[in-house]
Design a protein around this motif. Structure first.
Motif, PDB file in Angstrom:
ATOM      1  N   SER A 336      -4.087   7.302   1.475  1.00  0.00           N
ATOM      2  CA  SER A 336      -4.934   6.497   0.749  1.00  0.00           C
ATOM      3  C   SER A 336      -4.562   5.462   0.011  1.00  0.00           C
ATOM      4  CB  SER A 336      -6.271   6.961   0.389  1.00  0.00           C
ATOM      5  OG  SER A 336      -6.733   7.852   1.386  1.00  0.00           O
ATOM      6  N   ALA A 337      -3.428   5.883  -1.018  1.00  0.00           N
ATOM      7  CA  ALA A 337      -2.835   5.289  -1.883  1.00  0.00           C
ATOM      8  C   ALA A 337      -2.043   4.061  -1.342  1.00  0.00           C
ATOM      9  CB  ALA A 337      -2.411   5.919  -2.939  1.00  0.00           C
ATOM     10  N   VAL A 338      -1.368   4.274  -0.344  1.00  0.00           N
ATOM     11  CA  VAL A 338      -0.508   3.482   0.420  1.00  0.00           C
ATOM     12  C   VAL A 338      -1.450   2.525   1.171  1.00  0.00           C
ATOM     13  CG1 VAL A 338       1.258   3.268   2.297  1.00  0.00           C
ATOM     14  CG2 VAL A 338       1.619   5.058   0.623  1.00  0.00           C
ATOM     15  N   ALA A 339      -2.432   2.997   1.759  1.00  0.00           N
ATOM     16  CA  ALA A 339      -3.364   2.026   2.505  1.00  0.00           C
ATOM     17  C   ALA A 339      -3.968   0.937   1.572  1.00  0.00           C
ATOM     18  CB  ALA A 339      -4.287   2.990   3.200  1.00  0.00           C
ATOM     19  N   ALA A 340      -4.259   1.561   0.300  1.00  0.00           N
ATOM     20  CA  ALA A 340      -4.990   0.476  -0.692  1.00  0.00           C
ATOM     21  C   ALA A 340      -3.743  -0.527  -1.010  1.00  0.00           C
ATOM     22  CB  ALA A 340      -5.239   1.387  -1.951  1.00  0.00           C
ATOM     23  N   TYR A 341      -2.516  -0.058  -1.207  1.00  0.00           N
ATOM     24  CA  TYR A 341      -1.672  -1.127  -1.689  1.00  0.00           C
ATOM     25  C   TYR A 341      -1.465  -2.346  -0.546  1.00  0.00           C
ATOM     26  CZ  TYR A 341       2.851  -3.035  -2.819  1.00  0.00           C
ATOM     27  OH  TYR A 341       4.136  -3.732  -3.015  1.00  0.00           O
ATOM     28  N   LEU A 342      -1.285  -1.777   0.722  1.00  0.00           N
ATOM     29  CA  LEU A 342      -1.107  -2.562   1.686  1.00  0.00           C
ATOM     30  C   LEU A 342      -2.377  -3.759   1.971  1.00  0.00           C
ATOM     31  CD1 LEU A 342       0.954  -0.140   4.214  1.00  0.00           C
ATOM     32  CD2 LEU A 342       2.000  -2.054   2.695  1.00  0.00           C
ATOM     33  N   HIS A 343      -3.468  -2.988   2.154  1.00  0.00           N
ATOM     34  CA  HIS A 343      -4.620  -3.673   2.223  1.00  0.00           C
ATOM     35  C   HIS A 343      -4.695  -4.864   1.015  1.00  0.00           C
ATOM     36  CE1 HIS A 343      -6.629  -2.338   5.784  1.00  0.00           C
ATOM     37  NE2 HIS A 343      -6.366  -0.992   5.701  1.00  0.00           N
ATOM     38  N   GLU A 344      -4.501  -4.645   0.003  1.00  0.00           N
ATOM     39  CA  GLU A 344      -4.695  -5.489  -1.150  1.00  0.00           C
ATOM     40  C   GLU A 344      -3.606  -6.534  -1.069  1.00  0.00           C
ATOM     41  OE1 GLU A 344      -3.541  -4.021  -5.142  1.00  0.00           O
ATOM     42  OE2 GLU A 344      -4.099  -5.818  -6.053  1.00  0.00           O
ATOM     43  N   ARG A 345      -2.444  -6.135  -0.624  1.00  0.00           N
ATOM     44  CA  ARG A 345      -1.381  -7.180  -0.227  1.00  0.00           C
ATOM     45  C   ARG A 345      -1.851  -8.075   0.904  1.00  0.00           C
ATOM     46  NH1 ARG A 345       4.106  -5.890   0.805  1.00  0.00           N
ATOM     47  NH2 ARG A 345       4.472  -8.150   0.603  1.00  0.00           N
ATOM     48  N   ALA A 346      -2.268  -7.672   2.111  1.00  0.00           N
ATOM     49  CA  ALA A 346      -2.941  -8.422   2.905  1.00  0.00           C
ATOM     50  C   ALA A 346      -4.093  -9.173   2.890  1.00  0.00           C
ATOM     51  CB  ALA A 346      -3.157  -7.236   3.910  1.00  0.00           C
ATOM     52  N   GLY A 347      -4.746  -9.011   1.487  1.00  0.00           N
ATOM     53  CA  GLY A 347      -5.736  -9.940   1.189  1.00  0.00           C
ATOM     54  C   GLY A 347      -7.005  -9.126   1.049  1.00  0.00           C
ATOM     55  N   ASP A 348      -7.230  -8.005   1.519  1.00  0.00           N
ATOM     56  CA  ASP A 348      -8.544  -7.430   1.612  1.00  0.00           C
ATOM     57  C   ASP A 348      -8.478  -6.412   0.382  1.00  0.00           C
ATOM     58  OD1 ASP A 348     -10.925  -6.096   2.463  1.00  0.00           O
ATOM     59  OD2 ASP A 348     -10.184  -5.655   4.353  1.00  0.00           O
ATOM     60  N   SER A 349      -9.152  -7.045  -0.733  1.00  0.00           N
ATOM     61  CA  SER A 349      -9.248  -6.469  -2.065  1.00  0.00           C
ATOM     62  C   SER A 349     -10.564  -5.382  -2.050  1.00  0.00           C
ATOM     63  CB  SER A 349      -9.205  -7.467  -3.024  1.00  0.00           C
ATOM     64  OG  SER A 349      -8.212  -8.390  -3.162  1.00  0.00           O
ATOM     65  N   ALA A 350     -11.690  -5.995  -1.433  1.00  0.00           N
ATOM     66  CA  ALA A 350     -12.661  -4.901  -1.602  1.00  0.00           C
ATOM     67  C   ALA A 350     -12.475  -3.405  -0.851  1.00  0.00           C
ATOM     68  CB  ALA A 350     -13.877  -5.640  -0.796  1.00  0.00           C
ATOM     69  N   LEU A 351     -11.755  -3.642   0.302  1.00  0.00           N
ATOM     70  CA  LEU A 351     -11.265  -2.247   0.948  1.00  0.00           C
ATOM     71  C   LEU A 351     -10.336  -1.706  -0.016  1.00  0.00           C
ATOM     72  CD1 LEU A 351     -11.201  -0.464   3.449  1.00  0.00           C
ATOM     73  CD2 LEU A 351      -9.767  -2.018   4.431  1.00  0.00           C
ATOM     74  N   ALA A 352      -9.156  -2.365  -0.506  1.00  0.00           N
ATOM     75  CA  ALA A 352      -8.346  -1.896  -1.068  1.00  0.00           C
ATOM     76  C   ALA A 352      -8.965  -0.981  -2.406  1.00  0.00           C
ATOM     77  CB  ALA A 352      -7.526  -2.750  -1.827  1.00  0.00           C
ATOM     78  N   ARG A 380     -11.351  -4.110  -8.382  1.00  0.00           N
ATOM     79  CA  ARG A 380     -12.764  -4.266  -8.315  1.00  0.00           C
ATOM     80  C   ARG A 380     -12.853  -5.248  -9.387  1.00  0.00           C
ATOM     81  NH1 ARG A 380     -14.102   1.917  -8.668  1.00  0.00           N
ATOM     82  NH2 ARG A 380     -14.719   2.286  -6.225  1.00  0.00           N
ATOM     83  N   GLN A 381     -12.373  -5.377 -10.570  1.00  0.00           N
ATOM     84  CA  GLN A 381     -12.647  -6.543 -11.524  1.00  0.00           C
ATOM     85  C   GLN A 381     -12.094  -7.863 -10.886  1.00  0.00           C
ATOM     86  OE1 GLN A 381     -10.522  -6.138 -15.326  1.00  0.00           O
ATOM     87  NE2 GLN A 381     -12.133  -7.343 -16.383  1.00  0.00           N
ATOM     88  N   ALA A 382     -11.000  -7.756 -10.132  1.00  0.00           N
ATOM     89  CA  ALA A 382     -10.684  -9.079  -9.572  1.00  0.00           C
ATOM     90  C   ALA A 382     -11.424  -9.620  -8.535  1.00  0.00           C
ATOM     91  CB  ALA A 382      -9.216  -8.576  -8.917  1.00  0.00           C
ATOM     92  N   VAL A 383     -12.222  -8.659  -7.620  1.00  0.00           N
ATOM     93  CA  VAL A 383     -13.214  -9.389  -6.717  1.00  0.00           C
ATOM     94  C   VAL A 383     -14.482  -9.623  -7.293  1.00  0.00           C
ATOM     95  CG1 VAL A 383     -11.718  -8.253  -4.895  1.00  0.00           C
ATOM     96  CG2 VAL A 383     -13.654  -6.813  -5.931  1.00  0.00           C
ATOM     97  N   GLY A 384     -14.843  -8.976  -8.495  1.00  0.00           N
ATOM     98  CA  GLY A 384     -15.999  -9.018  -9.143  1.00  0.00           C
ATOM     99  C   GLY A 384     -17.111  -8.238  -8.843  1.00  0.00           C
ATOM    100  N   SER A 385     -16.638  -7.281  -8.135  1.00  0.00           N
ATOM    101  CA  SER A 385     -17.628  -6.199  -7.909  1.00  0.00           C
ATOM    102  C   SER A 385     -17.904  -5.281  -8.945  1.00  0.00           C
ATOM    103  CB  SER A 385     -17.418  -5.451  -6.602  1.00  0.00           C
ATOM    104  OG  SER A 385     -15.964  -4.815  -6.710  1.00  0.00           O
TER     105      SER A 385
END
Length: 385
Positions: A336-352, A380-385
């Motif tokens: 999950s940690a690796v998935a979070a890192y990769l999704h954030e880099r891919a631009g999907d911050s909410a999922l990350a 979360r702070q970056a996406v404002g949620s």
């Protein structure tokens, strides 16, 4: 040994145990006798070091063994032990230290038991030192060692052992922990240096030593003063020990030149590429992916495939990393940690953010949990949620 050196004293322990076993002592009794002699040496040698340290230890340990035998119920066995008392003089140069490594890493022992017995019989540490280093109560460690010795009771030193198991146990020692007055990472490095001489420079032993040195070189940069985790990309590389890195790389090159690649050499090669890079952006990720491909072929480990997905993400982009991650089972730790890192880099911050929080709940250490929780809060702070 003109000046007292505790680590050099501990170097002698496996050879002395082997001498006693060869002279007829069972392993458990020999190990107990050598421990008593070792404690006596620690008391006497700082002020009065002997001219023949190994001979001193053999004589003292043998007398301890004989004294213990005399206290046993079987009078006949005790008398045989006394009759077999060796003549005074220098101890033999040869020893069975390598066989002792194999015995302490016997496949019938659990990982925790093998680590404890190796530190005690091969490393020469006291039960208190092992307990402190492994962060368990001394009574617990004493029971663990007693059970381990019972488990291998009666096994001969002549039995052929599995070097791969010995290397696994030494790497477990390296990763065990840092507590008390013994640094287990440094102790594992000392024992692996000793093992190299016993195995005729086996390339996988060299690979393991190189891997330990390269990891150990980055130790000062891995945590904050308060103990918080610092990921590789954020570490201050000025704190890395360049002498240890140079030694690790040289040992690795010698091992690779033998053209018998093993998993520790491949892991060390990856560590060397990280150590060689001035920063994370200038890391040779393409070559790291190639080494992970070699490592996957050697081990087929899900953890290796997980780490490979990170490397692919750095070399070919986050989407490629996520595609590689899709081949890793969902129950693999840290996925999950690796998935979070990769999704954030891919631009999907909410999922990350959600995946970072999920990874934090599943973390097995306080350091990792706190780091991942901070990452979840940051995203979360970056996406404002």
């Amino acid at each position: 040994m003109n000046e007292f050196d505790e680590s050099r004293l501990r170097d002698l322990v496996p050879a002395v145990i082997s001498v006693l076993v060869r002279r007829g002592a069972d392993f458990a009794s020999a190990e107990d006798a050598v421990q008593e002699a070792l404690i006596r040496a620690l008391q006497l040698w700082p002020e009065d070091p002997p001219r023949d340290p190994k001979g001193w230890l053999v004589t003292a340990a043998w007398h301890k063994f004989v004294d213990a035998a005399r206290a046993e119920a079987s009078r006949q066995r005790r008398e045989l032990a006394v009759d077999a008392e060796p003549p005074a003089g220098s101890a033999p140069a040869g020893d069975d230290t390598l066989r002792l490594y194999f015995l302490c890493a016997h496949p019938t022992l659990s990982s925790a038991a093998a680590v404890a017995l190796t530190l005690r019989a091969v490393g020469g540490l006291t039960t208190r030192q092992i307990a402190q280093a492994c962060l368990v109560p001394e009574a617990t460690m004493a029971q663990r060692i007693v059970r381990a010795k019972r488990r291998i009771e009666g096994l001969p030193l002549d039995q052929h052992g599995d070097l791969a198991t010995v290397l696994r146990v030494l790497y477990l020692v390296f990763n065990e922990g840092y507590g008390g007055d013994i640094d287990l990472a440094a102790e594992a490095i000392r024992l692996t240096r000793q093992l190299i001489a016993l195995t005729d420079d086996d390339p996988e032993v060299g690979g393991l030593l190189a891997l330990m040195l390269l990891h150990h070189a980055r130790r000062a940069s891995r945590t904050t003063p308060g103990g918080g985790l610092i990921p590789l990309a954020e570490q201050d590389r000025a704190l890395w020990d360049t002498a240890l890195i140079a030694e690790g790389v040289a040992i690795l090159q010698t091992a690779l030149a033998r053209d018998r690649l093993g998993e520790y050499q491949a892991q060390a090669a990856i560590a060397a590429l990280h150590a060689d890079a001035p920063n994370v952006e200038e890391t040779d990720w393409v070559q790291i992916v190639e080494w992970y491909d070699e490592l996957t072929a050697l081990t087929d480990s899900p953890v290796v495939r997980l780490n490979r997905a990170v490397a692919v993400g750095e070399a070919d982009g986050a989407r490629a990393g996520l595609a590689a991650l899709a081949e890793v089972d969902a129950d693999v730790p840290r996925r999950s940690a690796v998935a979070a890192y990769l999704h954030e880099r891919a631009g999907d911050s909410a999922l990350a953010a959600g995946l970072y929080a999920e990874a934090s709940h599943a973390a097995t250490s306080v350091q990792e949990r706190d780091y991942l929780a901070r990452e979840a809060a940051r995203v979360r702070q970056a996406v404002g949620s």
